[in-house]
Design a protein around this motif. Sequence first.
Motif, mmCIF file in Angstrom:
data_model
loop_
_atom_site.group_PDB
_atom_site.id
_atom_site.type_symbol
_atom_site.label_atom_id
_atom_site.label_comp_id
_atom_site.label_asym_id
_atom_site.label_seq_id
_atom_site.Cartn_x
_atom_site.Cartn_y
_atom_site.Cartn_z
ATOM 1 N N ASN A 102 96.524 32.131 -13.793
ATOM 2 C CA ASN A 102 96.792 33.570 -13.820
ATOM 3 C C ASN A 102 96.017 34.276 -14.930
ATOM 4 N N VAL A 109 92.202 34.281 -14.130
ATOM 5 C CA VAL A 109 91.847 35.277 -13.103
ATOM 6 C C VAL A 109 91.901 36.684 -13.695
ATOM 7 N N SER A 111 88.817 39.280 -13.998
ATOM 8 C CA SER A 111 88.949 40.620 -13.411
ATOM 9 C C SER A 111 88.619 41.702 -14.436
ATOM 10 N N GLU A 126 90.499 26.793 -7.883
ATOM 11 C CA GLU A 126 91.435 27.441 -6.970
ATOM 12 C C GLU A 126 90.740 28.607 -6.272
ATOM 13 N N SER A 127 91.245 28.957 -5.093
ATOM 14 C CA SER A 127 90.634 30.058 -4.343
ATOM 15 C C SER A 127 90.742 31.379 -5.101
ATOM 16 N N SER A 128 91.847 31.572 -5.855
ATOM 17 C CA SER A 128 92.003 32.814 -6.619
ATOM 18 C C SER A 128 90.925 32.944 -7.694
ATOM 19 N N ASN A 132 87.662 33.858 -5.888
ATOM 20 C CA ASN A 132 87.663 35.267 -5.495
ATOM 21 C C ASN A 132 87.351 36.176 -6.684
ATOM 22 N N ALA A 133 87.968 35.866 -7.830
ATOM 23 C CA ALA A 133 87.724 36.669 -9.025
ATOM 24 C C ALA A 133 86.271 36.555 -9.480
ATOM 25 N N ARG A 168 87.874 29.849 2.113
ATOM 26 C CA ARG A 168 87.858 31.283 1.843
ATOM 27 C C ARG A 168 88.764 32.005 2.845
ATOM 28 N N ILE A 208 90.817 37.621 1.310
ATOM 29 C CA ILE A 208 90.619 38.121 -0.057
ATOM 30 C C ILE A 208 89.224 37.763 -0.560
ATOM 31 N N THR A 209 88.744 36.571 -0.180
ATOM 32 C CA THR A 209 87.399 36.160 -0.571
ATOM 33 C C THR A 209 86.354 37.104 0.031
#
Length: 798
Positions: free
Chosen positions: A430, A433, A437, A462-464, A467-468, A493, A496-497
Amino acid sequence: MQPSRPPPTPNALGLLYRFLASPSPAAPPPLPALLRLHAAAVTSGLSSRPDFAAKLVSAYSSSGRPGLAALVFSASPCPDTFLWNSLLRSHHCASDFASALSAHRRMRASGARPSRFTAPLVASAAAELAALPVGSSVHAYSVKFGLLYGDGSVAVSSSLVYMYARCGSVGDAVKLFDEMGERDLVAWTAVVSGCVRNVECRKGMGYLVQMVRLTGDGGARPNARTMESGLEACGVLGELSAGRCLHGYAVKEGIGDSMLVVSALFSMYSKCDMTDDASILFLELPEKDVVTWTSLIGAYCRRGLDGEAMELFQEMEVSGLQPDEVLVSCVLSGLGNSGNVRTGKAFHAVIMKRNLGDSVLVANALISMYGKFELMDIASTVFGMSHQRDAESWSLMVVGYCKAGLDVKCLDLYQEMQCTYHDEFVCDINSLVSTISSCSRLGKLRLGQSAHCYSIKRLLDESSVDNALIGMYGRCGKFDIACKIFGVAKLRRDVITWNALISSYSHLGHSNDALSLYDQMIREDVKPNSATLITVISACANLSALERGEQIHLYVKNMGLGSDVSISTSLVDMYTKCGQLSIARGIFDSMLQRDVVTWNVMISGYGMHGEAKQALELFNEMEGGRIKPNSVTFLAILSACCHAGLVDEGRKLFTRMGGYRLEPNLKHYTCMVDLLGKSGHLQEAEDMILAMPIEPDGGVWGTLLSACKMHDNFEMGLRVAKKAFASDPGNDGYYILMSNTYGSAEKWGEIEKLRDKMKNHGVEKGVGWSTVDVWGRINNYTLDTALLQRREEFYRLG
């Protein structure tokens, strides 16, 4: 020479033989009687007999005298399996599982063969101590000696299932259970509870359903312990309907009044946030400790029923129980989720007054609550006053700063954490990311790359995070790296990706690329969400690509997303920028809900196209409704007045901002200067700039400079130009305006000086460009020689 024992009296021998022949009673003889029997056995020489020793060991064990039982055992020179089992049972009854396993090792070393009574005792002791190797060895010799077949085999298999489950080896427990030809209640309960205990709740529920179905064929019926595990599984899974079915079954089977079942039902309903059912069962609990109060209060908190939760908290204190840190953190979490700032602050005061805020758990809950309130100043105070901080404390602060838009503080705290506590704390997903961001929004490429390296080093794959990183590299203009990460993440993906890369293209003005990627997304059968649609509609608006926008509008209708306020607002914006005011107004009027952004977009659209009258009418309608104008609304309506030259209306609107407690910013002043300047009120415009409570930037001075050029006020133009150059020396527009001004006055020498000044400051004149929509493809053309060379191609496309 040892003195000879006196011969036992016939009466003593009779007592000994009667004791030996008697069945094992539920209650052993009184301790004095046992001691007399033990003494008589010693004097008669019978104490070394294994059968008598086993009987005496069992009696001492039942009397709670394991020490005397061990003394009897040690007097036997050649204990057999029966006597070893008696000793094992003695240790087991005393819950001395370590001594039981020690006795088992000596038994195996002595050569005594384990029986169907040995295996369950040892397996149970191994389960209690989580001694999986010992339990596995019991399984091995049970197979070797055939203890898993024939009479008594069910008890052996059930104990082994229980052992494997307690030791966390659920796979072995399930495999052994499935191989059992006959299953008793112990086996079923062991496999159900074992699965639930090891977070295999759905599998445990499956076995419980299978057990219930077999009861009609004479199978074992669930007891209170079995139902307890099943209800626990329902609570963990949030399976309320299944939990209600088990509740009904428990009542039908006559075990619904069992305290185990009542407690399990209360826990299940609490976890499923069924506060009414949980409250009824709460009253039936014989003892209410802090844990049960926490379960009930937590259910109310999760449902956002803060008032009821606080009443229960006070009721618990009245009952004499003191809240612990878990309960306090649970209440704080609920208050944070509900957004109840006033109650949250009041509860914080209660915590401090009663000295409940010293633990790191409570401090973290306070930081989290204030982070959700976006009151990061208070969260920072709590963080600073906390004597104990863990990794979660730092993570909550980093995440909180990011969510509140305080990106500079977010990155400062992240760097402090990395520099000061690099080896002590590990950055979690968290906070990482959030850091990436914030780097994305601030354009901090170097720090973002550092965070990327950290994620690789710590294996935070992680995917998050992907994405970030895609969003960060994209917004920093590094599309090659963003696309590489996007390609690597192909197998995992999600929408969100795709959104991260599409929004990055759109953010930097690469609207064509954003629309192309959206088309690829549709071809790969990835369903766009509202965020995707808002981004691509915005890209269409930026390109004035009406046909593409209409296609996406049709998709929105087909997907039933027309009621989404944000999507409808973006459609209004797109149609206004494409010049379709009537369609935009139709969508605006059809919206059942509108937020302030919707009103702003429609007002701005009217102003953009010179429809100041409609813009003013819409603004007046907005003022009469429940949604009040904000600073962006006033900027839109002032811009409309500026386009139409409505000076008096603009002055009045600028003054009315104070009525809404809105302070004009640089954009508002720039708009007013533009309105006054274009209308010829140059002196009033300059006086407004000089009276501004904030420092004017180059945009304000540049606007007035343009007005001076328009009205040929050469003297004021020179004065204003100096201010504009000082504020923004790299703006090519100011040089062009002054060059045109000097040209009008035929001051050619000044123009040459201006060109030299541009060179000295490294300023180059920007190249103009245009877009042409040809067969659904947006083509960009710049006003340079390349366009002249392609004029034949251009005319053919036209």
